[in-house]
Design a protein around this motif. Structure first.
Motif, mmCIF file in Angstrom:
data_model
loop_
_atom_site.group_PDB
_atom_site.id
_atom_site.type_symbol
_atom_site.label_atom_id
_atom_site.label_comp_id
_atom_site.label_asym_id
_atom_site.label_seq_id
_atom_site.Cartn_x
_atom_site.Cartn_y
_atom_site.Cartn_z
ATOM 1 N N TYR A 281 3.965 8.438 6.935
ATOM 2 C CA TYR A 281 3.729 6.999 7.104
ATOM 3 C C TYR A 281 3.724 6.604 8.582
ATOM 4 O O TYR A 281 2.889 5.821 9.016
ATOM 5 C CB TYR A 281 4.762 6.174 6.325
ATOM 6 C CG TYR A 281 4.378 5.960 4.876
ATOM 7 C CD1 TYR A 281 3.819 4.756 4.458
ATOM 8 C CD2 TYR A 281 4.552 6.950 3.929
ATOM 9 C CE1 TYR A 281 3.452 4.544 3.142
ATOM 10 C CE2 TYR A 281 4.197 6.750 2.599
ATOM 11 C CZ TYR A 281 3.642 5.551 2.213
ATOM 12 O OH TYR A 281 3.272 5.355 0.907
ATOM 13 N N ARG B 105 6.350 2.308 2.291
ATOM 14 C CA ARG B 105 5.159 1.529 1.948
ATOM 15 C C ARG B 105 4.662 0.825 3.202
ATOM 16 O O ARG B 105 5.425 0.582 4.134
ATOM 17 C CB ARG B 105 5.470 0.431 0.920
ATOM 18 C CG ARG B 105 5.786 0.898 -0.484
ATOM 19 C CD ARG B 105 4.570 1.481 -1.182
ATOM 20 N NE ARG B 105 4.830 1.808 -2.571
ATOM 21 C CZ ARG B 105 5.272 2.970 -3.007
ATOM 22 N NH1 ARG B 105 5.557 3.930 -2.167
ATOM 23 N NH2 ARG B 105 5.444 3.184 -4.291
ATOM 24 N N GLU C 81 11.261 4.703 -1.185
ATOM 25 C CA GLU C 81 9.935 5.199 -0.820
ATOM 26 C C GLU C 81 9.329 4.311 0.254
ATOM 27 O O GLU C 81 9.545 3.105 0.259
ATOM 28 C CB GLU C 81 8.991 5.194 -2.026
ATOM 29 C CG GLU C 81 9.298 6.242 -3.058
ATOM 30 C CD GLU C 81 8.305 6.208 -4.215
ATOM 31 O OE1 GLU C 81 7.158 5.750 -4.009
ATOM 32 O OE2 GLU C 81 8.683 6.616 -5.319
ATOM 33 N N ASP D 125 -1.052 -0.561 -3.854
ATOM 34 C CA ASP D 125 0.137 -0.342 -4.674
ATOM 35 C C ASP D 125 0.340 -1.567 -5.563
ATOM 36 O O ASP D 125 0.119 -1.514 -6.763
ATOM 37 C CB ASP D 125 1.342 -0.089 -3.768
ATOM 38 C CG ASP D 125 2.613 0.200 -4.547
ATOM 39 O OD1 ASP D 125 2.524 0.829 -5.615
ATOM 40 O OD2 ASP D 125 3.693 -0.215 -4.088
ATOM 41 N N TYR E 12 0.851 -1.190 0.000
ATOM 42 C CA TYR E 12 0.000 0.000 0.000
ATOM 43 C C TYR E 12 0.883 1.235 0.000
ATOM 44 O O TYR E 12 1.948 1.239 0.591
ATOM 45 C CB TYR E 12 -0.853 0.041 1.266
ATOM 46 C CG TYR E 12 -1.709 -1.177 1.501
ATOM 47 C CD1 TYR E 12 -2.988 -1.277 0.970
ATOM 48 C CD2 TYR E 12 -1.247 -2.231 2.284
ATOM 49 C CE1 TYR E 12 -3.786 -2.388 1.209
ATOM 50 C CE2 TYR E 12 -2.036 -3.348 2.523
ATOM 51 C CZ TYR E 12 -3.308 -3.420 1.974
ATOM 52 O OH TYR E 12 -4.085 -4.524 2.216
ATOM 53 N N LYS E 13 0.385 2.293 -0.642
ATOM 54 C CA LYS E 13 1.114 3.567 -0.623
ATOM 55 C C LYS E 13 0.151 4.689 -0.266
ATOM 56 O O LYS E 13 -1.070 4.552 -0.419
ATOM 57 C CB LYS E 13 1.776 3.832 -1.966
ATOM 58 C CG LYS E 13 0.811 3.985 -3.121
ATOM 59 C CD LYS E 13 1.566 4.183 -4.416
ATOM 60 C CE LYS E 13 0.598 4.192 -5.597
ATOM 61 N NZ LYS E 13 1.303 4.325 -6.865
ATOM 62 N N ILE E 14 0.703 5.770 0.224
ATOM 63 C CA ILE E 14 -0.106 6.942 0.539
ATOM 64 C C ILE E 14 0.023 7.915 -0.630
ATOM 65 O O ILE E 14 1.127 8.272 -1.040
ATOM 66 C CB ILE E 14 0.354 7.608 1.850
ATOM 67 C CG1 ILE E 14 0.088 6.665 3.024
ATOM 68 C CG2 ILE E 14 -0.362 8.940 2.053
ATOM 69 C CD1 ILE E 14 0.593 7.174 4.363
ATOM 70 N N GLU E 15 -1.139 8.287 -1.172
ATOM 71 C CA GLU E 15 -1.176 9.187 -2.321
ATOM 72 C C GLU E 15 -2.385 10.102 -2.159
ATOM 73 O O GLU E 15 -3.482 9.623 -1.849
ATOM 74 C CB GLU E 15 -1.322 8.339 -3.581
ATOM 75 C CG GLU E 15 -0.722 8.941 -4.813
ATOM 76 C CD GLU E 15 -0.688 7.926 -5.941
ATOM 77 O OE1 GLU E 15 -1.754 7.610 -6.476
ATOM 78 O OE2 GLU E 15 0.403 7.435 -6.254
ATOM 79 N N ASP E 16 -2.220 11.374 -2.364
ATOM 80 C CA ASP E 16 -3.323 12.342 -2.255
ATOM 81 C C ASP E 16 -4.084 12.201 -0.933
ATOM 82 O O ASP E 16 -5.311 12.118 -0.910
ATOM 83 C CB ASP E 16 -4.300 12.181 -3.433
ATOM 84 C CG ASP E 16 -3.616 12.383 -4.774
ATOM 85 O OD1 ASP E 16 -2.699 13.235 -4.839
ATOM 86 O OD2 ASP E 16 -3.981 11.694 -5.735
ATOM 87 N N GLN E 17 -3.362 12.122 0.153
ATOM 88 C CA GLN E 17 -3.949 12.058 1.501
ATOM 89 C C GLN E 17 -4.796 10.820 1.761
ATOM 90 O O GLN E 17 -5.683 10.841 2.601
ATOM 91 C CB GLN E 17 -4.783 13.320 1.784
ATOM 92 C CG GLN E 17 -3.948 14.582 1.895
ATOM 93 C CD GLN E 17 -3.016 14.548 3.095
ATOM 94 O OE1 GLN E 17 -3.458 14.381 4.214
ATOM 95 N NE2 GLN E 17 -1.735 14.709 2.874
ATOM 96 N N MET F 235 7.958 12.085 4.009
ATOM 97 C CA MET F 235 7.268 10.832 3.705
ATOM 98 C C MET F 235 7.324 9.891 4.903
ATOM 99 O O MET F 235 6.314 9.290 5.282
ATOM 100 C CB MET F 235 7.911 10.170 2.472
ATOM 101 C CG MET F 235 7.226 8.877 2.056
ATOM 102 S SD MET F 235 8.075 8.026 0.699
ATOM 103 C CE MET F 235 7.499 8.973 -0.686
#
Length: 137
Positions: free
Chosen positions: A101, A64, A62, A42, A32-37, A97
Motif C-alpha cells: 500500500y 485501505r 487491513e 471496496d 479501495y483495496k488492493i487485490e490481485d495486483q 500489505m
C-alpha cells in the motif's frame, strides 16, 4: 495498465466512481483495496452517510485507500467541501500489505485528480473527526 515501479494496476471503476463523487456528489466516501495486483473498489457510502459510518467501514486489520467528501461551514458561515485522500494502514495489518500500500499510494493518488487534503492513519485516533475538521479549514 500496471506501473513498473509498484507493479500495480488501477481498475477503471475506481476512477469513474471518484469522478462521480467529485462532480455529482452522489457518494460520501469510497474505500479501495488492493487485490490481485490492482486497486479495486471496496465500499461506497451514499450521500447521507456520516463520517462515523465511513470510519466504521474501514477494517481494523487491513490496509485501505479511501476518499471522503467532507462538508463543513467556515467561520464566515460559508458552506464548503474538501475531498480527503486517506491512506489507512493499521498497525495490526501484515507488514507485506503495509509495504504494498505504501509503495502504490502516490501513483494511485495521481489517478484521482481533485484530492485536496491527504491524511495517513495507522490508528482511528489519527483520523478523528476533529483532525479532519482542523485539516479542512
Amino acid at each position: 495498465m500496471a506501473n513498473a515501479a509498484s507493479g500495480m494496476a488501477v481498475n477503471d471503476e475506481c476512477k469513474l466512481k471518484f469522478l462521480e463523487l467529485k462532480s455529482k456528489r452522489n457518494y460520501r466516501f469510497i474505500t479501495y483495496k488492493i487485490e490481485d495486483q490492482q486497486v479495486m473498489l471496496d465500499k461506497i457510502g451514499g450521500p447521507d452517510e456520516t463520517y462515523e459510518d465511513f470510519t466504521n467501514s474501514l477494517p481494523a486489520d487491513e490496509c485501505r485507500y479511501a476518499v471522503f467528501d467532507f462538508d463543513f461551514t467556515t467561520d464566515e458561515n460559508c458552506q464548503k467541501s474538501k475531498i480527503f485522500f486517506i491512506a489507512w494502514s493499521p498497525d495490526t495489518s501484515k507488514v507485506r500489505m503495509k509495504m504494498v500500500y505504501a509503495s502504490s499510494k502516490d501513483r494511485f493518488k495521481r489517478e484521482l485528480d481533485g484530492i485536496q487534503v491527504e491524511l495517513q492513519a495507522t490508528d482511528p485516533s489519527e483520523m478523528s473527526f476533529d483532525i479532519i475538521k482542523s485539516r479542512a479549514i
